[in-house]
Design a protein around this motif. Structure first.
Motif, PDB file in Angstrom:
ATOM      1  N   ARG A  52     -54.325 -26.754 -76.970  1.00 28.36           N
ATOM      2  CA  ARG A  52     -54.495 -28.059 -77.411  1.00 28.36           C
ATOM      3  C   ARG A  52     -55.215 -28.974 -76.465  1.00 28.36           C
ATOM      4  O   ARG A  52     -54.985 -28.676 -75.292  1.00 28.36           O
ATOM      5  N   LYS A  53     -56.096 -29.616 -76.939  1.00 28.68           N
ATOM      6  CA  LYS A  53     -57.052 -30.392 -76.079  1.00 28.68           C
ATOM      7  C   LYS A  53     -57.035 -32.001 -76.372  1.00 28.68           C
ATOM      8  O   LYS A  53     -56.513 -32.480 -77.605  1.00 28.68           O
ATOM      9  N   PHE A  54     -57.277 -32.869 -75.415  1.00 29.20           N
ATOM     10  CA  PHE A  54     -57.281 -34.117 -75.750  1.00 29.20           C
ATOM     11  C   PHE A  54     -58.643 -34.774 -75.292  1.00 29.20           C
ATOM     12  O   PHE A  54     -59.327 -34.261 -74.568  1.00 29.20           O
ATOM     13  N   LEU A  55     -59.011 -35.809 -76.157  1.00 29.75           N
ATOM     14  CA  LEU A  55     -60.389 -36.591 -75.793  1.00 29.75           C
ATOM     15  C   LEU A  55     -59.931 -37.943 -75.634  1.00 29.75           C
ATOM     16  O   LEU A  55     -59.181 -38.473 -76.259  1.00 29.75           O
ATOM     17  N   VAL A  56     -60.347 -38.644 -74.387  1.00 28.63           N
ATOM     18  CA  VAL A  56     -59.828 -39.824 -73.852  1.00 28.63           C
ATOM     19  C   VAL A  56     -61.138 -40.731 -73.558  1.00 28.63           C
ATOM     20  O   VAL A  56     -62.147 -40.458 -72.971  1.00 28.63           O
ATOM     21  N   ASN A  57     -60.986 -41.994 -74.251  1.00 28.86           N
ATOM     22  CA  ASN A  57     -62.053 -42.850 -73.679  1.00 28.86           C
ATOM     23  C   ASN A  57     -61.671 -43.841 -72.523  1.00 28.86           C
ATOM     24  O   ASN A  57     -60.912 -44.839 -72.602  1.00 28.86           O
ATOM     25  N   LEU A  58     -62.397 -43.401 -71.463  1.00 33.74           N
ATOM     26  CA  LEU A  58     -62.095 -44.128 -70.445  1.00 33.74           C
ATOM     27  C   LEU A  58     -63.147 -45.001 -69.941  1.00 33.74           C
ATOM     28  O   LEU A  58     -64.483 -44.264 -69.737  1.00 33.74           O
ATOM     29  N   GLU A  95     -60.866 -48.758 -75.856  1.00 33.74           N
ATOM     30  CA  GLU A  95     -60.596 -48.078 -74.335  1.00 33.74           C
ATOM     31  C   GLU A  95     -59.309 -47.604 -74.021  1.00 33.74           C
ATOM     32  O   GLU A  95     -58.517 -48.080 -74.847  1.00 33.74           O
ATOM     33  N   ASN A  96     -59.248 -46.435 -73.453  1.00 30.67           N
ATOM     34  CA  ASN A  96     -57.917 -45.701 -73.362  1.00 30.67           C
ATOM     35  C   ASN A  96     -57.255 -45.309 -74.571  1.00 30.67           C
ATOM     36  O   ASN A  96     -56.043 -45.058 -74.573  1.00 30.67           O
ATOM     37  N   ALA A  97     -57.896 -45.118 -75.230  1.00 35.12           N
ATOM     38  CA  ALA A  97     -57.523 -44.303 -76.588  1.00 35.12           C
ATOM     39  C   ALA A  97     -57.682 -42.933 -76.535  1.00 35.12           C
ATOM     40  O   ALA A  97     -58.428 -42.371 -75.747  1.00 35.12           O
ATOM     41  N   VAL A  98     -56.720 -42.256 -77.007  1.00 35.00           N
ATOM     42  CA  VAL A  98     -56.606 -40.937 -76.934  1.00 35.00           C
ATOM     43  C   VAL A  98     -56.535 -39.913 -78.352  1.00 35.00           C
ATOM     44  O   VAL A  98     -55.970 -40.471 -79.251  1.00 35.00           O
ATOM     45  N   PHE A  99     -57.263 -38.815 -78.438  1.00 31.10           N
ATOM     46  CA  PHE A  99     -57.178 -38.129 -79.624  1.00 31.10           C
ATOM     47  C   PHE A  99     -56.725 -36.660 -79.382  1.00 31.10           C
ATOM     48  O   PHE A  99     -57.298 -36.038 -78.542  1.00 31.10           O
ATOM     49  N   ALA A 100     -55.647 -36.248 -79.882  1.00 29.10           N
ATOM     50  CA  ALA A 100     -55.331 -34.946 -79.650  1.00 29.10           C
ATOM     51  C   ALA A 100     -55.597 -33.850 -80.844  1.00 29.10           C
ATOM     52  O   ALA A 100     -55.199 -34.337 -81.987  1.00 29.10           O
ATOM     53  N   SER A 101     -56.256 -32.696 -80.410  1.00 29.41           N
ATOM     54  CA  SER A 101     -56.495 -31.560 -81.417  1.00 29.41           C
ATOM     55  C   SER A 101     -56.329 -30.195 -80.914  1.00 29.41           C
ATOM     56  O   SER A 101     -56.227 -30.276 -79.806  1.00 29.41           O
ATOM     57  N   GLN A 102     -56.681 -29.399 -81.889  1.00 36.64           N
ATOM     58  CA  GLN A 102     -56.968 -28.027 -81.285  1.00 36.64           C
ATOM     59  C   GLN A 102     -58.313 -27.728 -80.741  1.00 36.64           C
ATOM     60  O   GLN A 102     -59.133 -28.673 -81.302  1.00 36.64           O
ATOM     61  N   GLY A 103     -58.723 -26.800 -80.105  1.00 36.55           N
ATOM     62  CA  GLY A 103     -59.859 -26.742 -79.589  1.00 36.55           C
ATOM     63  C   GLY A 103     -61.330 -26.817 -80.341  1.00 36.55           C
ATOM     64  O   GLY A 103     -62.176 -27.414 -79.916  1.00 36.55           O
ATOM     65  N   THR A 104     -61.133 -26.115 -81.147  1.00 42.30           N
ATOM     66  CA  THR A 104     -62.302 -25.978 -82.426  1.00 42.30           C
ATOM     67  C   THR A 104     -62.923 -27.519 -82.790  1.00 42.30           C
ATOM     68  O   THR A 104     -63.761 -27.764 -82.782  1.00 42.30           O
TER      69      THR A 104
END
Length: 283
Positions: free
Chosen positions: A140-146, A208-217
């Motif tokens: 599991r990975k997350f992308l975060v807009n900071l 800003e400060n939004a997060v999206f979680a998904s699998q690595g691919t």
């Protein structure tokens, strides 16, 4: 007299019989041998090809890189489409494919209007309606807009426990969240729902400060377009990736073939080759 009798002599007409040319016997023998060989080869080929006898009504996630809709006059492509082509070759099964978002997939599993959902991560919503087939574990990975990324990315727990972080999800299910995480985010009203994966990433880039979680691919694919986003890797929780099926009469033998083929695709390196084909390097 008989030994020297000519064919034209009247007394030889009853003594001489028509001779069948030897090459005719040879041709009959060769033809029979060839026919037997063809039958043997075909029988061997049929024996090696699994007998499935099922046309699976199959949903695939409508978003890249899992699925790219066909251009005019073309065919769809993507990770799931390539996997389905492998399944066809390895199982002999047929697949009638429909691209869907996760909300529609959850609805279709619930009411058994599809047999198979390919490809997705195991999640608490689909588990209510269907059975899971493992393809492989997924990180599991997350992308975060900071606005100002820190030297050290935040941890998963910091993302979960800090109310300033809002999580963007697709409709229909809380994919990539444990039950307690999903309950926490729902109760704190920290979820932003977008209709599909491209819209999720558009919203992520704008918020800003939004997060999206998904699998690595998937995360790696979209990170190629948005290298400014902060990557957070979950080093503790692994989510299984695979397929869901709705049990119904007459498909269990086909499901067994699919389960075996998915395990082979993951083990023999085919899956890695398919995924690499659709990855993008950061711009």
């Amino acid at each position: 007299m008989q030994g020297n009798c000519a064919h034209t002599h009247p007394t030889c007409k009853k003594l001489n019989k028509p001779e069948i040319p030897r090459y005719n016997n040879f041709m009959w023998t060769a033809a029979a041998g060839l026919l037997i060989s063809i039958l043997f080869l075909n029988t061997s080929a049929w024996a090696e090809r699994p007998s499935c006898g099922v046309n699976f009504r199959t949903s695939v996630n409508e978003s890249p890189p899992l699925y790219f809709p066909p251009d005019a006059g073309g065919k769809p492509r993507g990770i799931t489409i390539d996997i389905i082509e492998e399944l066809k070759k390895r199982t002999g099964c047929e697949f009638t494919v429909t691209s869907m978002n996760r909300s529609r997939t959850a609805h279709s599993l619930k009411y058994s209007t599809i047999d198979l959902a390919l490809l997705d991560s195991r999640n608490i919503t689909y588990d209510k309606y269907a059975k899971f087939i493992l393809l492989r574990p997924s990180v599991r990975k997350f992308l975060v807009n900071l606005k100002t990324p820190p030297p050290t990315p935040p941890t998963v727990q910091e993302l979960m426990n800090n109310p300033k972080f809002k999580f963007i999800i697709q409709p229909g299910s809380l994919i990539f969240f444990k039950q307690e995480e999903a309950t926490q985010l729902e109760n704190q009203k920290r979820l932003i729902t977008m209709p599909n994966l491209p819209q999720c990433f558009k919203k992520l880039k704008e918020t800003e400060n939004a997060v999206f979680a998904s699998q690595g691919t998937l995360i790696n694919y979209y990170l190629g377009d948005h290298p400014g986003l902060t990557l957070v890797e979950d080093k503790e929780n692994v989510f299984d990736s695979g397929a869901y099926y709705v049990p119904r009469k007459g498909i269990q033998a086909g499901i067994a073939l699919i389960e075996k083929a998915l395990a082979e695709i993951a083990k023999d390196g085919t899956l890695n080759k398919i995924v690499e084909k659709y990855q993008r390097l950061p711009k």
